[in-house]
Design a protein around this motif. Sequence first.
Motif, PDB file in Angstrom:
ATOM      1  N   GLY A 232      39.995  50.403  39.710  1.00 42.32           N
ATOM      2  CA  GLY A 232      41.029  51.377  39.369  1.00 42.32           C
ATOM      3  C   GLY A 232      42.355  51.161  40.066  1.00 42.32           C
ATOM      4  O   GLY A 232      43.267  51.994  39.954  1.00 42.32           O
ATOM      5  N   VAL A 233      42.495  50.057  40.781  1.00 38.65           N
ATOM      6  CA  VAL A 233      43.764  49.737  41.445  1.00 38.65           C
ATOM      7  C   VAL A 233      44.620  48.953  40.448  1.00 38.65           C
ATOM      8  O   VAL A 233      44.206  47.885  39.988  1.00 38.65           O
ATOM      9  CB  VAL A 233      43.531  48.914  42.730  1.00 38.65           C
ATOM     10  CG1 VAL A 233      44.857  48.610  43.417  1.00 38.65           C
ATOM     11  CG2 VAL A 233      42.598  49.664  43.673  1.00 38.65           C
ATOM     12  N   PRO A 234      45.819  49.437  40.127  1.00 40.68           N
ATOM     13  CA  PRO A 234      46.586  48.858  39.017  1.00 40.68           C
ATOM     14  C   PRO A 234      47.364  47.591  39.375  1.00 40.68           C
ATOM     15  O   PRO A 234      48.596  47.553  39.323  1.00 40.68           O
ATOM     16  CB  PRO A 234      47.535  49.994  38.627  1.00 40.68           C
ATOM     17  CG  PRO A 234      47.780  50.723  39.919  1.00 40.68           C
ATOM     18  CD  PRO A 234      46.478  50.651  40.679  1.00 40.68           C
ATOM     19  N   LEU A 235      46.650  46.528  39.732  1.00 39.45           N
ATOM     20  CA  LEU A 235      47.311  45.245  39.924  1.00 39.45           C
ATOM     21  C   LEU A 235      47.523  44.583  38.562  1.00 39.45           C
ATOM     22  O   LEU A 235      46.661  44.682  37.681  1.00 39.45           O
ATOM     23  CB  LEU A 235      46.466  44.324  40.805  1.00 39.45           C
ATOM     24  CG  LEU A 235      46.195  44.756  42.246  1.00 39.45           C
ATOM     25  CD1 LEU A 235      45.459  43.640  42.984  1.00 39.45           C
ATOM     26  CD2 LEU A 235      47.467  45.119  42.973  1.00 39.45           C
ATOM     27  N   PRO A 236      48.637  43.895  38.374  1.00 42.56           N
ATOM     28  CA  PRO A 236      48.850  43.181  37.112  1.00 42.56           C
ATOM     29  C   PRO A 236      47.791  42.093  36.927  1.00 42.56           C
ATOM     30  O   PRO A 236      47.312  41.496  37.902  1.00 42.56           O
ATOM     31  CB  PRO A 236      50.241  42.566  37.281  1.00 42.56           C
ATOM     32  CG  PRO A 236      50.882  43.286  38.411  1.00 42.56           C
ATOM     33  CD  PRO A 236      49.776  43.758  39.300  1.00 42.56           C
ATOM     34  N   GLY A 237      47.440  41.825  35.687  1.00 42.35           N
ATOM     35  CA  GLY A 237      46.458  40.781  35.414  1.00 42.35           C
ATOM     36  C   GLY A 237      46.909  39.413  35.863  1.00 42.35           C
ATOM     37  O   GLY A 237      46.084  38.527  36.124  1.00 42.35           O
ATOM     38  N   SER A 238      48.228  39.215  35.989  1.00 37.64           N
ATOM     39  CA  SER A 238      48.793  37.921  36.403  1.00 37.64           C
ATOM     40  C   SER A 238      49.048  37.849  37.903  1.00 37.64           C
ATOM     41  O   SER A 238      49.732  36.931  38.374  1.00 37.64           O
ATOM     42  CB  SER A 238      50.115  37.681  35.665  1.00 37.64           C
ATOM     43  OG  SER A 238      51.054  38.720  35.981  1.00 37.64           O
ATOM     44  N   TYR A 239      48.493  38.791  38.680  1.00 35.87           N
ATOM     45  CA  TYR A 239      48.868  38.868  40.093  1.00 35.87           C
ATOM     46  C   TYR A 239      48.439  37.637  40.892  1.00 35.87           C
ATOM     47  O   TYR A 239      49.115  37.250  41.849  1.00 35.87           O
ATOM     48  CB  TYR A 239      48.291  40.131  40.738  1.00 35.87           C
ATOM     49  CG  TYR A 239      48.899  40.418  42.089  1.00 35.87           C
ATOM     50  CD1 TYR A 239      50.254  40.717  42.205  1.00 35.87           C
ATOM     51  CD2 TYR A 239      48.138  40.359  43.250  1.00 35.87           C
ATOM     52  CE1 TYR A 239      50.825  40.964  43.448  1.00 35.87           C
ATOM     53  CE2 TYR A 239      48.696  40.606  44.483  1.00 35.87           C
ATOM     54  CZ  TYR A 239      50.043  40.900  44.574  1.00 35.87           C
ATOM     55  OH  TYR A 239      50.611  41.126  45.805  1.00 35.87           O
ATOM     56  N   ALA A 240      47.347  36.997  40.512  1.00 35.99           N
ATOM     57  CA  ALA A 240      46.941  35.774  41.215  1.00 35.99           C
ATOM     58  C   ALA A 240      47.984  34.672  41.030  1.00 35.99           C
ATOM     59  O   ALA A 240      48.247  33.893  41.956  1.00 35.99           O
ATOM     60  CB  ALA A 240      45.576  35.301  40.723  1.00 35.99           C
ATOM     61  N   ASP A 241      48.597  34.592  39.845  1.00 35.75           N
ATOM     62  CA  ASP A 241      49.676  33.626  39.628  1.00 35.75           C
ATOM     63  C   ASP A 241      50.865  33.936  40.524  1.00 35.75           C
ATOM     64  O   ASP A 241      51.497  33.033  41.087  1.00 35.75           O
ATOM     65  CB  ASP A 241      50.119  33.640  38.163  1.00 35.75           C
ATOM     66  CG  ASP A 241      49.023  33.193  37.213  1.00 35.75           C
ATOM     67  OD1 ASP A 241      48.145  32.410  37.639  1.00 35.75           O
ATOM     68  OD2 ASP A 241      49.037  33.630  36.052  1.00 35.75           O
ATOM     69  N   ASP A 242      51.168  35.214  40.667  1.00 35.66           N
ATOM     70  CA  ASP A 242      52.249  35.638  41.557  1.00 35.66           C
ATOM     71  C   ASP A 242      51.969  35.202  42.991  1.00 35.66           C
ATOM     72  O   ASP A 242      52.852  34.700  43.695  1.00 35.66           O
ATOM     73  CB  ASP A 242      52.391  37.158  41.484  1.00 35.66           C
ATOM     74  CG  ASP A 242      53.400  37.708  42.468  1.00 35.66           C
ATOM     75  OD1 ASP A 242      54.569  37.855  42.090  1.00 35.66           O
ATOM     76  OD2 ASP A 242      53.018  37.992  43.633  1.00 35.66           O
ATOM     77  N   ARG A 243      50.733  35.371  43.435  1.00 37.26           N
ATOM     78  CA  ARG A 243      50.373  34.983  44.805  1.00 37.26           C
ATOM     79  C   ARG A 243      50.382  33.469  44.991  1.00 37.26           C
ATOM     80  O   ARG A 243      50.715  32.986  46.080  1.00 37.26           O
ATOM     81  CB  ARG A 243      48.995  35.537  45.171  1.00 37.26           C
ATOM     82  CG  ARG A 243      48.941  37.051  45.292  1.00 37.26           C
ATOM     83  CD  ARG A 243      49.839  37.589  46.392  1.00 37.26           C
ATOM     84  NE  ARG A 243      51.236  37.724  45.981  1.00 37.26           N
ATOM     85  CZ  ARG A 243      52.258  37.946  46.802  1.00 37.26           C
ATOM     86  NH1 ARG A 243      52.054  38.045  48.089  1.00 37.26           N
ATOM     87  NH2 ARG A 243      53.492  38.061  46.345  1.00 37.26           N
ATOM     88  N   MET A 244      50.058  32.721  43.946  1.00 43.46           N
ATOM     89  CA  MET A 244      50.153  31.263  44.043  1.00 43.46           C
ATOM     90  C   MET A 244      51.601  30.836  44.220  1.00 43.46           C
ATOM     91  O   MET A 244      51.903  29.909  44.985  1.00 43.46           O
ATOM     92  CB  MET A 244      49.554  30.596  42.804  1.00 43.46           C
ATOM     93  CG  MET A 244      48.033  30.612  42.755  1.00 43.46           C
ATOM     94  SD  MET A 244      47.191  29.858  44.178  1.00 43.46           S
ATOM     95  CE  MET A 244      47.867  28.199  44.170  1.00 43.46           C
ATOM     96  N   ALA A 245      52.516  31.509  43.527  1.00 45.80           N
ATOM     97  CA  ALA A 245      53.939  31.218  43.717  1.00 45.80           C
ATOM     98  C   ALA A 245      54.350  31.534  45.160  1.00 45.80           C
ATOM     99  O   ALA A 245      55.138  30.794  45.770  1.00 45.80           O
ATOM    100  CB  ALA A 245      54.772  32.020  42.728  1.00 45.80           C
TER     101      ALA A 245
END
Length: 306
Positions: A232-245
């Motif tokens: 239920g924590v609203p992280l974006p589905g692309s957040y792992a890509d953001d963290r890789m950047a």
Amino acid sequence: MRIAVMGTGGVGGYFGARLAAGGHDVAFIARGSQLDALRTKGLHVESPRGDLHLPEVTATDDPGTLDPVDLVLFGVKLWDTEAAAEQIRPLLRAGTAVVSFQNGVVKDEILSRVLGPEHVLGGVCYIAATIAEPGVIQHSGPMQKLVFGEYGGKSTPRVEAFRDACVESGIDVEVSPRIERAVWEKFVFLVGLSGTTSLARTPIGPIRANDKSRAFLHDVMEEVVEVARASGVPLPGSYADDRMAFVDTVPATMTSSMHHDLERGNRLEVAWLSGDVVARARKLGVPAPANRAIADLLSVHAAGRP
């Protein structure tokens, strides 16, 4: 503010020293050689943001000898969380805040259960700091930031007071109205960094430069994101890509406290990092094979060397 630092390691020692130098009444709770050093030679901080030496500090191994405080900065290793929370009960009065800058997301669940949710602020920190030797905290790089807030998002006098204390002490600070999300955002990166640097026994540079290990790092973080979203924590589905950047912007020499502990033969927090991801994923029906690999393989070293 009257502040107690429960666990004077790299994080607690660094931020506690900054707050004390900023004019606040800070007591340090420590044990063993660290406590002996604090009592005999004070607390030293070596930092690109400016060195500090506090020749005399209040230091004890028994929180019960201290008067109640406005805030407890809680920084023990994760396996000591419940026992340490019980120890700080004498420091609490109505309105006392306890803010944990430990690794992991389970920390505040434990503190709320032991002390009551009314005492718990959510918090995350961004710093690379370790005990170089007893009484000496070594801060690597310029980053030193605290993010904290009330669960539920309200701005309260105790949050504002702690924010002001940090500003007065030269600490970069942010009050977050979405602190649960902020805790999980850091957890995504932390699990990836700690797990891969420990498993590969190398800083982040070689991991991100190798195609296979880079893909594994992405998978580790993607699993944490999916567990957060399922919780239920609203992280974006692309957040792992953001963290890789973000990974591509940090120094190649960056590593993790768990990697340091592994190299030194110390006990590891893996059960509360990748291990916690695996446990939550299992309950939620979310796959987490990369984190299971980290948790299972590092379990060999989890108790440290005898």
